[in-house]
Enzyme design. Structure first.
Site, PDB file in Angstrom:
ATOM      1  N   THR A 321      84.558  46.436  30.126  1.00  0.00           N
ATOM      2  CA  THR A 321      83.405  45.537  30.574  1.00  0.00           C
ATOM      3  C   THR A 321      84.900  44.627  31.221  1.00  0.00           C
ATOM      4  OG1 THR A 321      82.973  42.982  29.522  1.00  0.00           O
ATOM      5  CG2 THR A 321      85.179  43.733  28.560  1.00  0.00           C
ATOM      6  N   HIS A 373      91.156  49.234  13.967  1.00  0.00           N
ATOM      7  CA  HIS A 373      92.049  49.032  12.712  1.00  0.00           C
ATOM      8  C   HIS A 373      92.367  50.177  11.970  1.00  0.00           C
ATOM      9  CE1 HIS A 373      96.665  49.879  12.385  1.00  0.00           C
ATOM     10  NE2 HIS A 373      96.703  48.173  12.142  1.00  0.00           N
TER      11      HIS A 373
END
Length: 410
Positions: A321, A373
């Protein structure tokens, strides 16, 4: 009378309902076959609904209605002929106006002039004299229009360079229902924040070499390939290389399992009239610079024209993006589920940097990578972003095999 029932077609797999966003025709209009008659929102895209036959249309749903796939939303009378517009009626002759007798106003009683009428009180007069304000310019709120101390103090505010506290202008509000697409996006983004262990790592890239390549070859590139040489092809090539170096960034979680992909389907965020869309470049790892630019241009035009399909936005293993097109200096992009990572580009600023012990001015860009994560460790995320940085800092050696003309297909 031959009447066709128009039903909502399926916009794509797993979509069971849509919302009538806008009717492009009115009840009773004559429509031609394949003429767009409505825009419908699904939870993935906004699509046009074309007329299946020519005829007079009767609407069976209102704007904002949520309808099931297969439900009848309008009728088309195929036997009805197209009607010519009626000639406008001639305006009726105006009746002669009869003069009304003038109304005689009752005489108003003369205002009684008193010492206090419009005059400031002693305290107010002192304030006005000190500030050099003419009493005739002050509206009094006291009895018979007498100027009070508070009136004088309020008049003195602008004289002191301030502004009286007052509400001026419109204070209206407008409430608009969110589209199905926007509501779905909101749900997905909230779920990402709640259901992933999202972190963001940052770095900066030197755009000097890309600037040089674009300046040197942009005209030749456009003349040969029919598209411009932009930044997105460099970042897409850099990302696909880094994804192959760090395969867990190109993976997703499915329950208790990790799904790795041996292909790089890159979602490119594109701003359109209905908001941000993310069409997908399939197997971007095999694309050349010109192929990336041509595909992005084609998808961007479809988004702008509202012709992007659900299939063209479905899937994707990683997203890029570019908030820099709107002036963003730094941001933490949010993951596009079920993907596990996203790269955010930002604006390019001429900044002083240290190169070989010397301070030089370079076009620099901050880049940010948000990642889940749960599946991507810090070492992999940092290594991935450094690999992107290396490729952008030195595109000829890393992305073009040392031959810039051959790399650009020239």
């Amino acid at each position: 009378m031959s009447v066709l029932e128009m039903k909502v077609p399926s916009p794509g797999e797993s979509i069971t309902e849509v919302e009538i966003a806008t009717w492009l025709v009115k009840d009773g209009d004559y429509v031609e076959k394949d003429q767009p008659i409505a825009e419908v929102d699904s939870d993935k895209a906004t699509l046009e609904l074309p007329a299946e036959e020519s005829g007079i249309i009767t609407l069976k749903a209102e704007e904002g209605d949520v309808v099931q796939v297969g439900q009848v939303v309008c009728l088309i009378d195929r036997d009805a002929a197209k009607l010519a517009g009626d000639a406008p009626a001639a305006p009726a002759a105006e009746a002669p106006k009869v003069a009304e007798p003038a109304k005689q106003e009752a005489p108003k009683p003369a205002a009684t002039q008193t010492y206090a009428t419009g005059a400031p009180s002693p305290a107010a007069k002192k304030i006005l004299d000190e500030k050099g304000i003419d009493a005739s310019q002050v509206s009094g709120s006291g009895r018979d229009g007498r100027i009070s101390k508070s009136d004088a103090e309020l008049a003195a505010v602008p004289a002191l360079g301030g502004n009286p506290i007052s509400a001026t202008g419109s204070r209206s509000t407008t409430t608009t229902k969110l589209s199905v697409l926007r509501r779905k996006i909101a749900q997905r983004l909230v779920s990402v924040k709640n259901e992933t262990a999202m972190l963001t790592t940052f770095n900066e890239v030197d755009m000097s070499e890309i600037f040089r390549l674009r300046k040197q070859y942009k005209e030749e590139f456009a003349q040969k390939h029919g598209v411009g040489l932009g930044f997105m092809s460099f970042f897409t090539k850099a990302v696909t290389r880094a994804l192959q170096m760090y395969p867990d960034v190109n993976a997703s979680i499915d329950g208790d399992f990790k799904v790795n992909y041996d292909f790089c389907d890159i979602s490119i965020a594109v701003s359109g009239p209905k908001g941000l869309m993310v069409p997908v470049l399939r197997n971007a790892e095999n694309m050349s610079f010109q192929s990336v630019e041509a595909n992005i241009k084609d998808l961007a035009v479809k988004v702008r024209d509202g012709k992007i399909t659900v299939d063209e936005m479905t899937g994707g293993t990683f997203t890029i993006t570019n908030g820099g097109t709107f002036g963003s200096m730094m941001s933490t992009p949010i993951i596009n589920p079920p993907q596990s990572a996203i790269l955010g580009m930002h604006n390019i600023i001429q900044r002083p940097v240290a190169v070989d012990g010397q301070v030089v001015i370079r076009p620099m860009m901050y880049v940010a990578m948000s990642y889940d994560h749960r599946i991507i460790d810090g070492k992999e995320s940092v290594g991935f972003l450094v690999a992107v940085k290396e490729a952008i800092d030195n595109p000829v050696a890393i992305l073009m095999g040392g031959d810039e003309r051959k790399g650009l297909g020239l």
